[in-house]
Design an enzyme around this catalytic site. Structure first.
Site, short mmCIF file in Angstrom:
data_model
loop_
_atom_site.label_atom_id
_atom_site.label_comp_id
_atom_site.label_asym_id
_atom_site.label_seq_id
_atom_site.Cartn_x
_atom_site.Cartn_y
_atom_site.Cartn_z
N PRO A 70 9.06 -7.18 -5.57
CA PRO A 70 9.87 -8.36 -5.26
C PRO A 70 9.04 -9.62 -5.00
CG PRO A 70 9.79 -6.86 -3.39
CD PRO A 70 9.18 -6.13 -4.54
N LYS A 71 7.71 -9.49 -4.97
CA LYS A 71 6.85 -10.65 -4.75
C LYS A 71 6.33 -11.24 -6.05
CE LYS A 71 5.34 -9.10 -0.17
NZ LYS A 71 4.18 -8.72 0.69
N GLY A 72 6.75 -10.69 -7.19
CA GLY A 72 6.34 -11.26 -8.47
C GLY A 72 5.12 -10.58 -9.05
N SER A 98 15.27 20.62 -1.80
CA SER A 98 16.22 20.45 -2.88
C SER A 98 17.14 19.31 -2.51
CB SER A 98 17.05 21.74 -3.08
OG SER A 98 18.04 21.54 -4.06
N LEU A 105 3.84 -7.06 -8.36
CA LEU A 105 3.99 -6.95 -6.91
C LEU A 105 5.42 -6.69 -6.48
CD1 LEU A 105 1.78 -10.09 -6.05
CD2 LEU A 105 1.03 -7.71 -6.21
N ASP A 164 7.85 -1.49 -17.43
CA ASP A 164 7.79 -1.56 -18.89
C ASP A 164 8.35 -2.88 -19.39
OD1 ASP A 164 6.81 1.06 -18.84
OD2 ASP A 164 8.81 1.93 -19.09
#
Length: 328
Positions: A226-228, A36, A224, A257
């Protein structure tokens, strides 16, 4: 392009845990977890994959058609989406069930544990795409995003039968659906979206290699983080799309999204796949900087300024000829 966005429409309950999930797990007892988490924050936001994607497209100046199922508690949400350019006339309203709920807890490393209550979304399997196409004078693309599994299969089959190009975005439903169903959703897609983890899971569950999947789809888009992103087509070199610099991280919910919203918008404008990925990355960055999938605002001048800083003035000029953000 006339684009229908099918998928979930939900209310998001977003919570923050000020620690690490991983530190609470005992490797030898993962078969009987009982945990929890005391959370510090609760944010209730509009969400659902299809609604988030349609919202982003509307904010960029398009008029996407939202196709999904909701409860009779949808009135305020409908008004919000319509004010942001979304066509909600093909949304099915259940007479007995509430709109779906997404409950998600995020730790300090942006790992997430989530549950999803289907509610009215189960009735999405009742929706036919032909009346939607007839109302619009045809459809150029249908996005099959996470939804009731039977609805995803039905929409995919109907697209094949009616010759409507479709984009497959299985993401959250990969864990739920069987191997044969995943193959059914992927095979023949004009576009296949996933993140890098989901990419491997798709290959595992279909039993198809990356090369075989590329032979079965038109374009494979893999985000990806932060790698695009990377965009692949059979027989073509990969297109590496650099990330858009962020101004802080608030919450990752809805980032994927938003990428799809930007990508599909640029696709509708007739831009190159590289530009599609770049618009997707910048739109996603706006979501990362806010809590909730629809809490950001896109200003025309600021969006193009950030786009130029990330990808160059020439690229921004191409996008600027098409993008029509709601705010100056």
């Amino acid at each position: 392009m006339r684009i229908a966005v099918t998928g979930s429409i939900a209310t998001d309950h977003l919570m923050t845990f000020p620690g690490s999930f991983g530190e609470q797990l005992i490797a030898e007892q993962l078969d009987r977890v009982s945990l929890s988490f005391l959370v510090d924050d609760l944010q209730i936001r509009r969400g659902g994959c299809a609604a988030n994607i349609a919202f982003g497209m509307g904010c960029l100046g398009l008029r996407p058609v939202l196709v999904g199922a909701v409860g009779n508690d949808f009135a305020d949400y409908r008004s919000w989406l319509e004010r942001h350019g979304v066509d909600c006339d093909s949304v099915h309203v259940s007479e007995t069930r509430h709109t779906a709920r997404f409950l998600c807890t995020t730790d300090e490393h942006h790992n997430q544990i989530a549950s999803f209550y289907t509610g009215a979304m189960a009735e999405a399997r009742l929706i036919e795409l032909k009346p939607v196409a007839d109302r619009l004078g045809g459809l150029d693309l249908v996005l099959i995003s996470p939804n009731d599994p039977d609805a995803m299969l039905r929409h995919t089959d109907e697209c094949r039968q009616r010759g409507i190009p479709f984009a497959a975005d299985i993401s959250q439903q990969l864990a739920r659906m069987e191997d044969g169903q995943i193959r059914q959703l992927v095979d023949g897609a004009a576009y296949l979206f996933s993140n890098d983890y989901e990419k491997g899971l798709i290959e595992q569950k279909t039993g198809w290699s990356d090369e075989e999947i590329l032979s079965r789809v038109g374009v494979r888009i893999t985000t990806l983080g932060p790698k695009g992103a990377v965009i692949d087509r059979a027989g073509e070199p990969s297109i590496q799309v650099a990330p858009s610099p962020e101004r802080g991280k608030a919450d990752p919910t809805g980032v994927g999204d938003a990428f799809r919203a930007g990508f599909l918008s640029a696709l509708a404008w007739g831009l190159s796949l590289e530009r599609c990925g770049q618009v997707g990355n910048l739109t996603a960055t706006h979501v990362l900087e806010r809590v909730g999938g629809q809490e950001y605002e896109l200003g025309q001048a600021a969006f193009l300024e950030r786009f130029a800083a990330a990808y160059g003035a020439d690229a921004a000029a191409e996008v600027g000829a098409h993008v029509r953000c709601h705010h100056p």
